[in-house]
Structure formats: C-alpha cells, structure tokens
Design a protein around this motif. Structure first.
Motif, PDB file in Angstrom:
ATOM      1  N   SER A 195       0.819  -1.254  -0.239  1.00  0.00           N
ATOM      2  CA  SER A 195      -0.057   0.158   0.082  1.00  0.00           C
ATOM      3  C   SER A 195       0.821   1.217  -0.006  1.00  0.00           C
ATOM      4  N   PRO A 196       0.316   2.440  -0.813  1.00  0.00           N
ATOM      5  CA  PRO A 196       1.021   3.497  -0.607  1.00  0.00           C
ATOM      6  C   PRO A 196       0.818   4.208   0.757  1.00  0.00           C
ATOM      7  N   ALA A 197       1.669   5.088   1.441  1.00  0.00           N
ATOM      8  CA  ALA A 197       1.552   5.679   2.638  1.00  0.00           C
ATOM      9  C   ALA A 197       2.051   7.231   2.384  1.00  0.00           C
ATOM     10  N   GLN A 198       1.316   7.970   3.031  1.00  0.00           N
ATOM     11  CA  GLN A 198       1.698   9.411   2.780  1.00  0.00           C
ATOM     12  C   GLN A 198       1.739  10.137   4.342  1.00  0.00           C
ATOM     13  N   ILE A 199       2.852  10.705   4.620  1.00  0.00           N
ATOM     14  CA  ILE A 199       2.845  11.548   5.947  1.00  0.00           C
ATOM     15  C   ILE A 199       3.246  12.930   5.429  1.00  0.00           C
ATOM     16  N   HIS A 200       2.270  13.967   5.917  1.00  0.00           N
ATOM     17  CA  HIS A 200       2.538  15.259   5.729  1.00  0.00           C
ATOM     18  C   HIS A 200       2.662  16.068   7.068  1.00  0.00           C
ATOM     19  N   ILE A 201       3.687  16.679   7.456  1.00  0.00           N
ATOM     20  CA  ILE A 201       3.766  17.310   8.418  1.00  0.00           C
ATOM     21  C   ILE A 201       3.961  18.789   8.269  1.00  0.00           C
ATOM     22  N   GLY A 202       2.920  19.511   9.334  1.00  0.00           N
ATOM     23  CA  GLY A 202       2.318  20.829   9.062  1.00  0.00           C
ATOM     24  C   GLY A 202       3.516  21.798   9.841  1.00  0.00           C
ATOM     25  N   ALA A 203       3.279  23.092   9.715  1.00  0.00           N
ATOM     26  CA  ALA A 203       4.065  24.138  10.354  1.00  0.00           C
ATOM     27  C   ALA A 203       3.689  24.148  11.796  1.00  0.00           C
TER      28      ALA A 203
END
Length: 254
Positions: A195-203
């Motif tokens: 499976s794909p995985a996404q990790i988005h880290i915000g300000a």
C-alpha cells in the motif's frame, strides 16, 4: 503540576496498594535496533510508495509534540521512519494507552521510549512524566484523536495534549514547546502489503503564544482550549488540501 490539580482518585496506577510512577527510557541497545529494522527492513518491505512532506518543520532540538492523525497501528512505525534518529538525530517518546503496555509488548514499548496514560483516569505520574520529558527537550508523540479512526476525517480532539503542552510551557519561562500537526494517510482503511503511505508534517504551533505571559489556572485552561481548537483546524485544513490535490491529480498514488 501540583497533585491538587487532578482528582485524588487519579493520583496513580495502583498495584498491590502502591502507586506506580510513570517510567520510560530509550534502551541503548533496543532503540537503535528497532529504528534500523523499521527504516531499512519493515517499511520498505511492506509499503509501496512512501511520500513525506514538511520534514523541514521538525526541529533537531527543543521540546516538540508531534500530533498525528491515527489511522492504523502502522502509524507508530512510520512516524520514526519520517522524523526519527536517521532524519533528525532524535528518538520519539510515545504516549500510549495503559492497555498497550501489558505483557511482553509493554516491556518493549517502555524501553523504546513509550509511556502509558490511562485515558479514562489520567494519573498525576503519567502527566508529570510527559511534562518532564518536554522540560528535557524531548520529542513526544501524542495522538490527539485518541484511538484509531479508519475514516479520512478529523474527529474531536482530546484535551490532554494541549493541557500537557501549556503546563510544560508555564513551568519554565522560554521553554519553547512546539506542536506539529501530522496528517497520515494510506489510501485504504486497512493498509495492505505494498500500500502507499503519505505523511504530511505541518507548520508548528508555538505554545508560548497561547499563554500570553500568564500562568494562572484560568489562563492555562483558556490557552489549552484555544490550542486544541487551532490544532483541529490545522489538521482539517491539511486533510482537505490533500484530498483536493488527489481530486486534481487522480493518477498520483493515494
């Protein structure tokens, strides 16, 4: 934090009449081994494309709380992969539920930097331990939604994260606690092999701005409430932005 700030009935986890203090440490043997296996074996072997954005928001020093969405048990492996010692030189300290530190699993969690909190009856010991870690400049992981949520939306946030953050900031002038919202997404409710995985880290949200130079109980309560509200808004905005991007670019991994 004073014991009087919490109900006397939640003064500790009792076992055999004794109050057990919250304890955790990063084993000099197990921790680097776990990070190595996760980064170079487990994550590459299980997942397909792993997309990480916003790494520049994660400081290499100073007290930080990562506030990620909680979508699967894989979250606690992907977060060190995205922000741990190979990237920032730092080990993550996870706040976990009391049910997760039982038996052999609990033995490993406590030696990999995890510490337990009873979400139904938080203890002074566990909350104090979290504050002590922030005062020591550690990087904590606290899932603000509580348990795992399989749908792709933000649920109500628990107040504990913000309360812990403002208590730590109030305990030491200029401490500089930062709260980083993190959006984790797998494209499926139950991520399977490749499976794909996404990790988005915000300000980051600077906790100091929520105190406005005051440390009265009323000011701390108001600051924590506003921090919780702003964190929820930030997470909702991040999820919406990802969903909008996926709608505009349906050929990209999701």
């Amino acid at each position: 934090m004073k014991s009087s700030e919490l109900p006397e009935s939640s003064a500790g986890l009792v076992k055999g009449g004794a109050i057990l203090p919250a304890q955790s440490r990063c084993s000099p043997v197990l921790t680097p081994l776990a990070y190595f296996l996760g980064r170079y074996l487990v994550v590459p072997a299980y997942f397909g494309t792993v997309t990480i954005t916003g790494r520049h928001h994660v400081p290499t020093a100073g007290p930080v709380i990562l506030a990620p969405t909680h979508r699967a048990r894989w979250d606690s492996i992907l977060l060190p992969y995205a922000t741990g010692r190979a990237v920032t030189g730092r080990d993550l300290r996870f706040m976990v539920t009391a049910d997760e530190v039982k038996g052999l699993q609990g033995w490993f969690i406590r030696r990999l930097g995890g510490f337990a909190v009873n979400v139904r009856r938080p203890t002074v010991a566990s909350l104090r331990h979290g504050i002590e870690l922030l005062l020591a400049g550690e990087m904590l992981v606290i899932y603000p939604e509580g348990g795992i949520r399989r749908d792709d939306k933000i649920h109500g946030l628990k107040p504990g994260l913000a309360r812990l953050a403002v208590q730590a900031e109030a305990a030491k002038t200029g401490l500089g606690v930062q709260v980083l919202p993190v959006d984790i997404y797998y494209g499926a409710a139950y991520p399977g092999w490749r499976s794909p995985a996404q990790i988005h880290i915000g300000a980051p949200l600077s906790v100091q701005t929520y105190l406005q130079g005051e440390d009265s109980p009323e000011a701390l309560k108001a600051g924590a409430a506003q921090l919780t509200k702003d964190l929820k808004t930030r997470l909702e905005d991040m999820v919406r932005a990802r969903q909008d991007s996926a709608a505009l670019h349906p050929s990209l991994p999701s």
